[in-house]
Design a protein around this motif. Structure first.
Motif, PDB file in Angstrom:
ATOM      1  N   GLU A   1      -2.274  -3.377  -6.757  1.00  0.00           N
ATOM      2  CA  GLU A   1      -2.768  -4.507  -7.547  1.00  0.00           C
ATOM      3  C   GLU A   1      -4.133  -4.213  -8.155  1.00  0.00           C
ATOM      4  O   GLU A   1      -4.446  -4.673  -9.248  1.00  0.00           O
ATOM      5  CB  GLU A   1      -2.868  -5.736  -6.631  1.00  0.00           C
ATOM      6  N   SER A   2      -4.943  -3.436  -7.433  1.00  0.00           N
ATOM      7  CA  SER A   2      -6.326  -3.266  -7.876  1.00  0.00           C
ATOM      8  C   SER A   2      -6.498  -2.111  -8.864  1.00  0.00           C
ATOM      9  O   SER A   2      -7.524  -2.027  -9.527  1.00  0.00           O
ATOM     10  CB  SER A   2      -7.239  -3.051  -6.666  1.00  0.00           C
TER      11      SER A   2
ATOM     12  N   CYS B   1      -5.098  -0.999  -0.385  1.00  0.00           N
ATOM     13  CA  CYS B   1      -4.654  -1.997   0.610  1.00  0.00           C
ATOM     14  C   CYS B   1      -3.635  -1.395   1.569  1.00  0.00           C
ATOM     15  O   CYS B   1      -3.438  -1.905   2.675  1.00  0.00           O
ATOM     16  CB  CYS B   1      -4.052  -3.198  -0.090  1.00  0.00           C
TER      17      CYS B   1
ATOM     18  N   CYS C   1      -0.044  -4.653  -0.058  1.00  0.00           N
ATOM     19  CA  CYS C   1      -0.608  -5.093  -1.335  1.00  0.00           C
ATOM     20  C   CYS C   1       0.465  -5.882  -2.108  1.00  0.00           C
ATOM     21  O   CYS C   1       1.655  -5.582  -2.026  1.00  0.00           O
ATOM     22  CB  CYS C   1      -1.079  -3.880  -2.136  1.00  0.00           C
ATOM     23  N   ASP C   2      -0.024  -6.855  -2.867  1.00  0.00           N
ATOM     24  CA  ASP C   2       0.830  -7.904  -3.460  1.00  0.00           C
ATOM     25  C   ASP C   2       2.275  -7.519  -3.776  1.00  0.00           C
ATOM     26  O   ASP C   2       3.212  -8.077  -3.220  1.00  0.00           O
ATOM     27  CB  ASP C   2       0.221  -8.405  -4.771  1.00  0.00           C
TER      28      ASP C   2
ATOM     29  N   ASN D   1      -5.219  -5.377   3.369  1.00  0.00           N
ATOM     30  CA  ASN D   1      -5.076  -6.029   2.066  1.00  0.00           C
ATOM     31  C   ASN D   1      -6.026  -7.222   1.970  1.00  0.00           C
ATOM     32  O   ASN D   1      -6.758  -7.533   2.918  1.00  0.00           O
ATOM     33  CB  ASN D   1      -3.612  -6.416   1.811  1.00  0.00           C
ATOM     34  N   CYS D   2      -6.014  -7.874   0.815  1.00  0.00           N
ATOM     35  CA  CYS D   2      -6.922  -9.010   0.580  1.00  0.00           C
ATOM     36  C   CYS D   2      -6.843  -9.998   1.739  1.00  0.00           C
ATOM     37  O   CYS D   2      -5.752 -10.328   2.217  1.00  0.00           O
ATOM     38  CB  CYS D   2      -6.540  -9.730  -0.704  1.00  0.00           C
TER      39      CYS D   2
ATOM     40  N   ALA E   1      -0.859 -11.192  -1.266  1.00  0.00           N
ATOM     41  CA  ALA E   1      -0.467 -10.289  -0.183  1.00  0.00           C
ATOM     42  C   ALA E   1      -0.246 -11.066   1.120  1.00  0.00           C
ATOM     43  O   ALA E   1       0.805 -10.928   1.768  1.00  0.00           O
ATOM     44  CB  ALA E   1      -1.527  -9.212   0.019  1.00  0.00           C
TER      45      ALA E   1
HETATM   46 FE1  FES Z   1      -4.085  -5.338  -2.696  1.00  0.00          FE
HETATM   47 FE2  FES Z   1      -5.216  -7.818  -3.021  1.00  0.00          FE
HETATM   48  S1  FES Z   1      -5.510  -6.006  -4.204  1.00  0.00           S
HETATM   49  S2  FES Z   1      -3.739  -7.165  -1.626  1.00  0.00           S
END
Ligand code: FES
Length: 602
Positions: A114-115, A82, A150-151, A222-223, A229
């Motif tokens: 996060e991923s 992200c 990212c988050d 990002n998402c 995020a």
């Molecule tokens: Fe990085 Fe959702 S996995 S913002």
């Protein structure tokens, strides 16, 4: 012989330049913090080392003339996809810093993906914040630009920067372009939960499932749902810590790079004006952010992250503030997981500025709260225009009447639990059901699809030992998948209760962050299979229909399922992490420690 005069001239010129440089450095005033490193007359040897070694990067003399040094705190990492484009964003920030007469220096910090990161990125949010804090304080930096996406990268940078309290500005990396799959919009995270449920129910094939991967993630960023995020990007904007419009501009849109450029320009002015983070963010800014969170249908994770940032800023913010400020705020933004659109649509519709304007029109925000550009939140957003009222709904026609985060309390959660009503099923908002209990996430995975499991759609799934200490880092497992035998009936939602978190992209009637957690023998630990639990979201209650004496006895005999921790950071984390209602920060990190640092004489 002819060469001699030429060489002499060159030497002369060289000496002259040196002389100029000497005068140049010696005449500088120690105006900014970085001058203690680069312009000290009393510690010449130190100055030589600080400045001299920087020269190996080819920085010319004039960059060390006492101008503001701007740190660009970068969470770029190829393992944090992200944030994979953040070196490019940093280049745009640098252009702005140079243009305004500053000296930009980019530095890396821990990037919590996060991923990819196991056991959960949240375990490392506090570690990353320590890295950020110490990196800012220990270096010759006068102001800092936080590159986050990212988050966990957003709260970790905000927390670390808050503890130092220099002039600070946030720049988000921006969301990915909308996902498209088989003719339909598909949102990060949210699409995964739906595809997984469809795969389990036999509605789609394995091949469809795999093909959806690249259809979902089709650009940098990002998402692009209103997950954690994008929520945290919106929180940064609502707190006044970024330039207006920062949260929603897609990662690949040229306007994202223009905003980064402008942020670089602005941080130099902020240093000159000595506008520190604590001069912008107040309790009222947090109250504004809570209201914006309700209106955007923001992630449940915002509750924990805002509490942790407030803790660093020495501002009291607790769950009662979410009740007080969030109650009655309708969800206006029609984005997944609560609604149907995605971040790209949100940006084209006008983004966070329109949401702020709509809340201001109803007199719901503190309009005088300051922002990083030196203007109030009202001055920045009052002229925002909405270009699509189906994406950003009007107050009179909201997506959900009572959005935001609802706090539940009761004998299972004396210190509170949370639910996001806008992502839940209205028919389950008041429900009594029999508990089906899992002592750990491993037990959940082992038993959830057991045909002999005594569960139906009226049951309440209860998961324990996934809180801050129980599953160090408080994993995003609270949105437990439903048992196959329930899914096969076409049922897609049940009440789920845990001390875990859930992804901001997830949905369902999911009660999270139950505090105190089971691992510290909070009363959630006392729930047993077959117990009745009564949930009433409107009333803000969640109770186990078991008498107090029985709960007490059960807790006395309870042994939490806790993982073995051999040492390292995890040991420190488990020993010091606070409960969810306090932001799950480490107890010794609370507060501001300022920018003062001892000189190390060489
Ligand atoms: Fe990085 Fe959702 S996995 S913002």
């Amino acid at each position: 012989m002819l060469l001699l005069p030429v060489l002499k001239t060159i030497n002369l010129k060289f000496d002259f330049l040196l002389l100029l440089d000497k005068t140049f450095f010696m005449n500088k005033k120690n105006k900014y913090r970085s001058s203690n490193w680069y312009n000290s007359k009393s510690h010449r040897r130190d100055t030589f080392i600080h400045r001299g070694w920087m020269r190996n990067q080819g920085h010319p003399n004039h960059l060390f003339d006492g101008r503001p040094v701007i740190g660009i705190c970068n969470t770029w990492s190829e393992l944090t996809p992200c944030n994979g484009h953040f070196r490019e964003i940093a280049e745009s920030v640098k252009k702005g810093v140079y243009e305004a007469g500053g000296f930009p220096l980019e530095f890396p910090v821990f990037s919590a993906s996060e991923s990819n990161l196991r056991p959960t990125a949240m375990l490392f949010r506090n570690l990353a914040s320590m890295d950020v804090e110490e990196a800012i304080r220990g270096n010759p930096i006068d102001g800092v630009v936080l590159l986050m996406g990212c988050d966990k990268t957003t709260p970790s940078l905000m927390m670390g920067a808050a503890s130092v309290d220099l002039p600070t500005i946030g720049v988000s990396g921006g969301p990915m372009l909308n996902g498209h799959h088989q003719g339909e919009a598909i949102g990060s995270g949210t699409g995964v939960w739906k595809l997984d449920a469809d795969l389990n129910a036999g509605i789609i094939s394995e091949e469809d499932f795999i093909n959806a991967e690249i259809s979902m993630s089709r650009s940098k960023g990002n998402c692009m749902t209103m997950g954690t995020a994008s929520t945290m990007g919106s929180m940064v904007e609502a707190l006044g810590m970024s330039l207006p419009g920062n949260a929603a501009i897609p990662a690949v849109d040229s306007r994202r790079y223009a905003l980064a450029h402008m942020s670089g320009k602005r941080i130099v002015e902020m240093v000159k004006e000595d506008i520190t983070m604590s001069k912008i963010v107040t309790k009222k800014s947090f109250e504004n952010a809570i209201k914006v969170n309700g209106a955007i249908g923001g992630s449940t994770n915002a509750v924990i992250h805002l509490a942790a940032i407030a803790g660093r800023m020495e501002i009291d913010l607790d769950l009662d503030d979410w009740d007080k400020c969030g109650d009655g705020i309708p969800t206006l933004v029609n984005l997944q997981p609560s609604g149907k659109y995605l971040m790209e649509d949100f940006y084209y519709a006008g983004g966070v500025p329109v949401v702020i304007k709509r809340l201001m029109e109803k007199k719901l925000l503190d309009e005088n709260s300051m922002t990083v550009n030196g203007k109030t939140i009202a001055e920045n957003n009052i002229n925002a225009k909405c270009w699509n009222n189906d994406v950003i709904k009007e107050f009179e026609n909201p997506l959900k009447k009572n959005g935001g985060i609802k706090i539940l309390r009761g004998n299972i959660a004396p210190n509170g639990a949370i639910i996001k009503p806008s992502a839940a099923s209205p028919e389950l908002m008041k429900h009594t059901g029999k508990a089906v209990v899992f002592e750990s996430v491993e037990e959940f995975h082992e038993k959830i699809d057991d045909p002999n499991l005594d569960v139906d759609e009226n049951s309440i799934l209860v998961l324990k030992n996934c809180g801050p200490k129980g599953y160090p880092g408080m994993a995003e497992v609270g949105n437990m998948r439903l048992p196959q035998k329930v899914l096969k009936k076409g049922v897609r939602d049940m009440i789920r209760i845990s001390d875990a978190r859930m992804s901001g992209t997830a949905y369902g009637t999911v009660i999270l962050h139950t505090a105190p957690e089971a691992a510290v023998k909070g009363p959630l630990a006392a729930v047993q299979n077959g117990d009745e639990i009564e949930v009433d979201v409107d009333q803000g209650t969640m109770n186990l229909k078991v008498n107090d004496e029985t709960i007490k006895n059960r807790l006395e005999n309870y042994s939490p399922v806790v993982p073995e921790i051999t040492g390292g950071y995890q040991k420190m984390y488990v020993e010091h992490v606070m409960q969810a209602d306090k932001g799950a920060d480490l107890d010794f990190l609370i507060g501001k420690r300022g920018a003062e640092v001892k000189r190390h004489s060489h």
